[in-house]
Design an enzyme around this catalytic site. Structure first.
Site, PDB file in Angstrom:
ATOM      1  N   ASP B   9      77.735 -23.545 -38.588  1.00 23.93           N
ATOM      2  CA  ASP B   9      76.320 -23.245 -38.351  1.00 23.93           C
ATOM      3  C   ASP B   9      75.855 -23.676 -37.256  1.00 23.93           C
ATOM      4  OD1 ASP B   9      73.563 -22.408 -38.807  1.00 23.93           O
ATOM      5  OD2 ASP B   9      73.562 -23.480 -40.743  1.00 23.93           O
ATOM      6  N   ASP B 105      74.549 -16.546 -36.842  1.00 25.72           N
ATOM      7  CA  ASP B 105      74.773 -18.051 -36.403  1.00 25.72           C
ATOM      8  C   ASP B 105      75.740 -18.574 -37.443  1.00 25.72           C
ATOM      9  OD1 ASP B 105      72.740 -18.148 -38.298  1.00 25.72           O
ATOM     10  OD2 ASP B 105      71.938 -19.813 -37.600  1.00 25.72           O
ATOM     11  N   GLU B 106      76.391 -18.140 -38.227  1.00 22.99           N
ATOM     12  CA  GLU B 106      77.042 -18.872 -39.256  1.00 22.99           C
ATOM     13  C   GLU B 106      78.218 -17.948 -39.322  1.00 22.99           C
ATOM     14  OE1 GLU B 106      75.041 -19.536 -43.102  1.00 22.99           O
ATOM     15  OE2 GLU B 106      73.205 -19.947 -41.926  1.00 22.99           O
TER      16      GLU B 106
END
Ligand SMILES: [Mg+2]
Lengths: 82, 411
Positions: B9, B105-106
């Site tokens: 993350d 974003d992960e």
């Protein structure tokens, strides 16, 4: 430190590689790049930004980092130099 | 065999990209927020100094400025975020081909097979943290476990630029149950009314009991809490066949009634169907994602008896899902439509009593004609009346440039 974006003359070779040959600093000064010591992906901690970092040896034996980030070239510079 | 799964993350991603190009912003409170003019004036991401001042994601710019008047606000630069998301992802792909993105974003990484090439899971975690920071200039939190749900929890618990391994339920049993993936606000309220407060409480309850209060979702949460999540890290590398096709949209104003919703769903259904046809695929499952003005997200899905590639079918399913599950107690900010269970073959349809097949053939002809017109003259050459009626809401036709995949849509 800031990023100074610069014009660069490059060679695009048959193998699809791009090599910077000469840095056009201003109207008068064109600084040839003698050799490139290292090419690696890096962020610029001092001036900000992130891209491919070329460690260039200039004709004056000066070694400086030249960054390539999404179509643009820049060098790291102290604010007061400009 | 026990798997090793990482959840990576990127820390305050949007804000970090802004700080990467403007290092002076690292020391002052700064947030990325949408444009107040277009009613997107909410905080999308903030840096650590802003967080210390109490600035929260999803609150309005005004609320944030009251707590922190000196807050510097930057407009989001989505193309840049997508660029960095892609760069980080290709770095992950040097370690495993099983990389499944979750939002912008992960990512989950299944590194079970990679360990023998790289030495150990710990070595890979250390490598990733170092390389993403050094080569790209962003920081990560990495969770490590034997299933995706615990791995995600691990990255939530890990500090910035650190890894956190979760090996058993015992390590997380005292955490509040809403830290678990899948336990949203309303589910947690529900659970609390049955004296279920922690992940441990949830794990101890019998399966039947959870099924009784939460239905199918109860079974899922039972598995999640007990570390029995067996779902695979989906290999979604560019070369593989898509598992789903989706599009989402945050119009320039909120949606207040069914007319608004129908309009947005028309555009989304058209664009999803266009991409489906491009791939030559048929779907048999439709998903609808809705996000209200407080950024609360719901998702729902329905199946078709027979697969299809028609925009009209996607639209009808999406509208039905909305009407059955949503009300207008709060306006909606974004909608998303996805189709899944994709295949390259059309199921041979059984001609049914009501002649639906002829009807569907007719509609198919209609859609094909429309598609041909749009292919030759552009999307705007043929539009439904609804889109023309509300230009403000509809903006433009479906086009990858103006429909940026919305990072806030989470399954
Ligand atoms: Mg993040």
């Amino acid at each position: 430190m800031i990023r100074k974006y610069v014009d660069v003359i490059c060679l695009n070779d048959k193998g699809g590689n791009t090599r910077p040959l000469c840095l056009i600093w201003d109207e008068v000064r064109k600084i040839p790049i003698t050799s490139i010591k290292e090419i690696c992906p890096r962020s610029s901690l001092k001036a900000g930004g992130s891209g491919m970092r070329y460690t260039c040896v200039f004709s004056s034996r000066l070694v400086r980092h030249l960054f390539y980030d999404r179509g643009k070239w820049y060098v790291e510079m102290h604010d007061h130099v400009i | 065999m026990k798997r090793t799964i990482l959840h990576c993350d990127l820390n305050c991603f949007f804000a970090s990209v802004e700080m990467l190009y403007n290092p002076e912003l690292r020391k002052v409170p700064m947030a990325v927020a949408g444009d107040p003019k277009f009613r997107h004036g909410i905080i999308l991401a903030k840096n650590v100094p802003a967080k210390r001042k109490g600035v929260k994601t999803a609150e309005t710019i005004n609320e944030a400025l009251q707590k922190c008047p000196e807050l510097i606000i930057r407009r989001p630069d989505y193309p840049s975020y997508q660029y960095f998301s892609d760069r980080v992802r290709s770095l992950y792909e040097e370690y495993t081909d099983k990389v499944e993105p979750f939002g912008i974003d992960e990512c989950w990484l299944d590194i079970t097979e990679s360990i023998r090439y790289f030495g150990s899971a710990e070595k890979i975690v250390k490598d990733l943290l170092y390389r993403v920071r050094n080569e790209i200039g962003l920081t990560l939190s990495i969770g490590q476990s034997f299933n995706k749900v615990y791995a995600k929890l691990g990255s939530d618990l890990a500090a910035e630029n650190c890894g956190k391994k979760i090996s058993s339920l015992a390590e997380i049993r005292d955490l509040p149950a809403d830290r678990l993936l899948g336990v949203g606000y309303s589910t947690y309220e529900r659970l609390k009314s049955y004296n279920i407060f922690t992940i441990g409480d949830l794990a101890e309850k019998p399966l039947d009991f959870l099924h009784g209060i939460l239905g199918k979702n109860g079974e899922t949460l039972y598995c999640y809490a007990n570390g029995m999540d067996l779902s695979e890290v989906e290999d979604t590398s560019s070369s593989s066949i898509p598992k789903s096709i989706s599009n989402s949209m945050t119009p320039s104003r909120d949606l207040y009634d069914m007319d608004d919703v129908r309009l947005v769903l028309t555009i989304l259904s058209d664009s999803v169907a266009a991409r489906l046809v491009e791939q030559g695929m048929y779907f048999s499952c439709v998903h609808l994602y809705v996000r209200n003005s407080r950024l609360q997200i719901r998702s729902m899905q329905t199946s078709l008896r027979e697969n299809s590639d028609l925009a009209g079918d996607i639209f009808q399913c999406a509208v039905r899902l909305f009407e059955e599950n949503c009300d207008f107690s709060m306006p909606y900010r974004s909608l998303g439509v996805a189709v899944s269970r994709l295949s390259f073959a059309k199921q041979i349809s059984q001609t049914d009593l009501f002649g639906n097949e002829i009807y569907s053939l007719k509609r198919k002809k209609e859609e094909k004609a429309l598609e041909e017109i749009r292919r030759r003259f552009g999307y705007k050459a043929a539009m439904t009346l609804r889109i023309l009626e509300d230009q403000e809401l509809s903006g433009m036709g479906p086009d990858d440039d103006c429909f940026f995949p919305d990072e806030n849509f989470r399954r």
